[in-house]
Design an enzyme around this catalytic site. Structure first.
Site, short mmCIF file in Angstrom:
data_model
loop_
_atom_site.label_atom_id
_atom_site.label_comp_id
_atom_site.label_asym_id
_atom_site.label_seq_id
_atom_site.Cartn_x
_atom_site.Cartn_y
_atom_site.Cartn_z
N SER A 8 0.79 -1.27 -0.06
CA SER A 8 -0.08 0.06 -0.08
C SER A 8 0.85 1.23 -0.03
O SER A 8 1.71 1.44 0.77
CB SER A 8 -0.98 0.22 1.23
OG SER A 8 -1.26 1.34 1.47
N HIS A 33 -1.29 -1.19 -4.04
CA HIS A 33 -2.55 -0.89 -3.51
C HIS A 33 -2.53 0.53 -3.27
O HIS A 33 -1.63 1.21 -2.64
CB HIS A 33 -2.71 -1.79 -2.13
CG HIS A 33 -4.08 -1.72 -1.42
ND1 HIS A 33 -5.15 -2.44 -1.84
CD2 HIS A 33 -4.40 -0.75 -0.20
CE1 HIS A 33 -5.97 -2.22 -1.01
NE2 HIS A 33 -5.66 -1.34 -0.12
N ASP A 35 -5.10 3.51 -1.49
CA ASP A 35 -6.00 3.91 -0.64
C ASP A 35 -6.48 5.02 -0.84
O ASP A 35 -5.89 6.13 -0.55
CB ASP A 35 -5.45 3.69 0.91
CG ASP A 35 -5.17 2.49 1.32
OD1 ASP A 35 -6.05 1.53 1.15
OD2 ASP A 35 -3.80 1.96 1.62
N MET A 37 -9.33 7.93 0.40
CA MET A 37 -10.15 8.15 1.48
C MET A 37 -10.67 9.56 1.50
O MET A 37 -9.86 10.60 0.89
CB MET A 37 -9.35 8.06 2.69
CG MET A 37 -8.71 6.83 2.86
SD MET A 37 -7.67 6.84 4.65
CE MET A 37 -6.77 5.21 4.30
N HIS A 66 -8.55 0.82 -3.53
CA HIS A 66 -9.29 0.70 -2.45
C HIS A 66 -9.96 2.09 -1.94
O HIS A 66 -9.56 2.90 -1.65
CB HIS A 66 -8.59 0.14 -1.31
CG HIS A 66 -9.23 -0.09 -0.15
ND1 HIS A 66 -8.77 -0.24 0.96
CD2 HIS A 66 -10.74 -0.11 0.42
CE1 HIS A 66 -9.57 -0.68 2.10
NE2 HIS A 66 -10.81 -0.46 1.64
N MET A 68 -12.24 4.06 -0.16
CA MET A 68 -12.96 4.25 1.48
C MET A 68 -13.72 5.58 1.27
O MET A 68 -13.36 6.65 2.06
CB MET A 68 -11.80 3.92 2.53
CG MET A 68 -11.24 2.73 2.51
SD MET A 68 -9.87 2.70 3.41
CE MET A 68 -8.76 3.02 1.97
N MET A 137 -11.42 -6.48 5.45
CA MET A 137 -10.64 -5.29 6.42
C MET A 137 -9.99 -6.03 7.77
O MET A 137 -10.89 -6.34 8.47
CB MET A 137 -11.38 -4.09 6.56
CG MET A 137 -11.55 -3.32 5.27
SD MET A 137 -9.62 -2.62 4.66
CE MET A 137 -8.89 -1.83 5.89
N ASP A 175 -6.39 -6.87 4.39
CA ASP A 175 -5.77 -5.56 4.39
C ASP A 175 -5.99 -4.67 5.72
O ASP A 175 -7.13 -4.70 6.55
CB ASP A 175 -6.44 -4.51 3.38
CG ASP A 175 -5.91 -3.03 3.34
OD1 ASP A 175 -4.89 -2.65 4.06
OD2 ASP A 175 -6.92 -2.15 2.55
C1 DX5 Z 1 -6.26 1.33 5.93
C2 DX5 Z 1 -5.82 0.85 4.39
C3 DX5 Z 1 -4.74 -0.04 4.31
C4 DX5 Z 1 -3.46 0.30 4.91
C5 DX5 Z 1 -2.75 -0.62 5.18
O1 DX5 Z 1 -7.47 1.90 5.99
O2 DX5 Z 1 -6.78 0.59 3.70
O3 DX5 Z 1 -4.66 -0.28 2.83
O4 DX5 Z 1 -2.67 1.31 4.16
O5 DX5 Z 1 -1.59 -0.40 6.02
P1 DX5 Z 1 -0.79 -1.12 7.06
O6 DX5 Z 1 -0.36 -2.41 6.65
O7 DX5 Z 1 0.24 -0.28 7.85
O8 DX5 Z 1 -1.99 -1.56 8.30
ZN ZN Z 2 -6.49 -0.31 1.83
#
Ligand code: DX5
Ligand code: ZN
Length: 220
Positions: A8, A33, A35, A37, A66, A68, A137, A175
């Site tokens: 990620s 990956h 993320d 948000m 991903h 969110m 998750m 994840d």
């Molecule tokens: C969390 C994200 C993850 C995150 C994982 O909200 O969706 O993808 O980046 O990071 P680690 O591996 O540090 O938990």
């Molecule tokens: Zn993620």
């Protein structure tokens, strides 16, 4: 074991994103990956299509996006246009999950659905046959570097069962808090794709070594 590793970039150094992607690619990453948000679905703001577009120019690896975010339907098209290979939406954010999943596929991307730790697998049974990816998750989404929630391992096992019952070929992705210490048990439980942010980008010998350490843990 044909397990895919998806570092990620949330934990990467964004002043040199291209290099940080190249480093995990050299270390053997299979997917990148990303993320996304929105400050509403989760209490953090991160990446938009612009960065996905930049990541797309930096690598040919599949981009695992991903989302969110609330109302993901508004953004799916933009992320596919930016170069997303897999687009994963949260079941908690979708009023018409079946429609959203099919929309992602119509746009030419692979469709994933994610479940927060408190959301039961029952919520995806109706679309299981239509999925390319089911994301379990293992932390509450919003931040990198959180601790793995132990009950997630059993949820991975049950996710695999739900997919089998639906005769689905979807991959199970985990994840949150994934590292060299828990990777093997997650794969044994049925995980096909492991996401890791801080374990990769926070590795003392650099992100390439971070990927290699997880791979090595799978081979022991
Ligand atoms: C969390 C994200 C993850 C995150 C994982 O909200 O969706 O993808 O980046 O990071 P680690 O591996 O540090 O938990
Ligand atoms: Zn993620």
């Amino acid at each position: 074991m044909n397990v895919r590793l998806a570092p990620s970039i949330l934990s990467a150094d964004f002043t040199r994103l291209g290099e940080q992607i190249a480093a995990v690619e050299a270390g053997g990453a299979d997917w990148i990956h990303v993320d996304v948000m929105d400050g509403h679905f989760v209490p953090n703001l991160t990446i938009g299509p612009l960065i996905v577009e930049a990541a797309r120019r930096a690598t040919e690896l599949p981009l695992d996006v991903h989302l969110m975010i609330e109302e993901p339907d508004r953004w799916v098209e933009a992320f596919v246009a930016a170069g997303a290979s897999v687009v994963t939406v949260h079941v908690e954010a979708c009023r018409h999950l079946h429609r959203t999943v099919h929309r992602i596929r119509e746009l030419g991307a692979r469709a994933g659905v994610a479940l927060n730790p408190a959301t039961p697998l029952e919520a995806v049974r109706g679309v299981a046959a239509d999925l390319d990816l089911l994301l379990v998750m293992s932390v509450n989404p919003g931040f990198g570097g959180q601790s793995f929630i132990p009950a997630s391992t059993d949820k991975v096992r049950r996710a695999r069962e739900v997919l089998e019952e639906a005769a689905s070929t979807a991959a199970v992705e985990v994840d949150g808090g994934v590292d060299a210490g828990n990777a093997r048990e997650l794969v044994r439980a049925g995980a096909d794709v492991l996401v890791a942010g801080s374990a990769v980008y926070g590795h003392s010998d650099g992100p390439g070594a971070g990927v290699e350490a997880i791979r090595a843990a799978l081979e022991t």
